[in-house]
Design a protein around this motif. Structure first.
Motif, mmCIF file in Angstrom:
data_model
loop_
_atom_site.group_PDB
_atom_site.id
_atom_site.type_symbol
_atom_site.label_atom_id
_atom_site.label_comp_id
_atom_site.label_asym_id
_atom_site.label_seq_id
_atom_site.Cartn_x
_atom_site.Cartn_y
_atom_site.Cartn_z
ATOM 1 N N LYS A 195 3.300 -30.471 24.244
ATOM 2 C CA LYS A 195 4.559 -29.759 23.963
ATOM 3 C C LYS A 195 4.329 -28.553 23.057
ATOM 4 O O LYS A 195 4.957 -27.501 23.236
ATOM 5 N N ASP B 88 5.481 -24.885 24.070
ATOM 6 C CA ASP B 88 6.392 -24.133 23.196
ATOM 7 C C ASP B 88 5.780 -22.785 22.818
ATOM 8 O O ASP B 88 6.498 -21.771 22.728
ATOM 9 N N GLU C 48 7.228 -19.095 23.567
ATOM 10 C CA GLU C 48 7.451 -18.166 22.461
ATOM 11 C C GLU C 48 6.857 -16.783 22.749
ATOM 12 O O GLU C 48 7.485 -15.754 22.452
#
Length: 236
Positions: A27, A31, A35
């Motif tokens: 994860k 992420d 981003e």
């Protein structure tokens, strides 16, 4: 030499995250990609990358399947790879910066994070992401090498047996592999096998006659002996 099931399944044109190093990205890495990139959705039939693209962007798939398709000057399509969630699309051109020879097309609703080449060093600075990308490119090379082997050495029956094994064997028992409708038409199998649709239908009939598969009235295919189907396709 002893092979396990994943050794055969990793030659399938359906590239799945389970073959990318044993586990998908964690994860934290996903992420991070979100981003530094931009999430976008695509409808069925939308083109993510077209032929001649030089790797300005690559894509991380969150949802949906993307098909790599070659296109002849006469307009004949040849599917070669299907990338599923957890995989990357266009990472080869992202690194080699040479024109792509394929179109990457959404087969269904697709959600992906687009990573621009400006973030190259951000991408390679993350060991987990770099590992998955290297594994992805290696598996794609393996898939393409197997398709060259198909063209050079395998008969249509053998090619169809190999493709059906790859479709049916995942999660199967050692003997019988029951499935719902496999969702791949004879036309698509023909394109993958570089064979005429009639030849593929004849090959399926031959495999049924040999007792390796059965087909119910809804078109669902069952491998009656998954090991024998594998041997028919791979020769081992």
């Amino acid at each position: 030499m002893v092979y396990n099931r994943n050794d055969y399944l990793s030659t399938s044109p359906w590239l799945k995250s389970q073959f990318l190093g044993g586990a998908p990205l964690n994860k934290e890495d996903i992420d991070f990609l979100t981003e530094i990139g931009a999430k976008k959705t695509y409808t069925k039939g939308a083109v993510l990358l077209d032929m001649g693209n030089r790797g300005d962007n690559m894509f991380f798939l969150h949802h949906g399947t993307v098909r790599y398709t070659l296109l002849s000057p006469e307009g004949v399509e040849k599917p070669v790879i299907y990338v599923t969630p957890g995989g990357f699309v266009g990472e080869e051109a992202f690194f080699h910066k040479q024109p792509t020879s394929y179109n990457a097309i959404a087969m269904e609703f697709v959600e992906a994070t687009i990573i621009n080449y400006r973030r190259y060093w951000d991408v390679v600075s993350r060991p987990g992401i770099a590992h998955i990308i290297l594994k992805s490119m290696s598996i794609k090379a393996r898939i393409l090498a197997t398709q060259i082997e198909d063209l050079a050495f395998r008969s249509t029956v053998e090619k169809v047996a190999r493709l059906l094994y790859c479709l049916l064997a995942e999660g199967a028992t050692d003997i019988k592999a029951k499935t719902e409708n496999i969702g791949v038409t004879h036309n698509e199998l023909a394109s993958l096998a570089c064979a005429h649709r009639v030849s593929v239908s004849n090959a399926i009939s031959e495999l049924k006659k040999e007792g390796l598969i059965s087909i119910d009235k809804n078109g669902s295919i069952t491998a009656e002996d998954i090991k024998k189907l594998r041997v028919r396709g791979f020769g081992v």
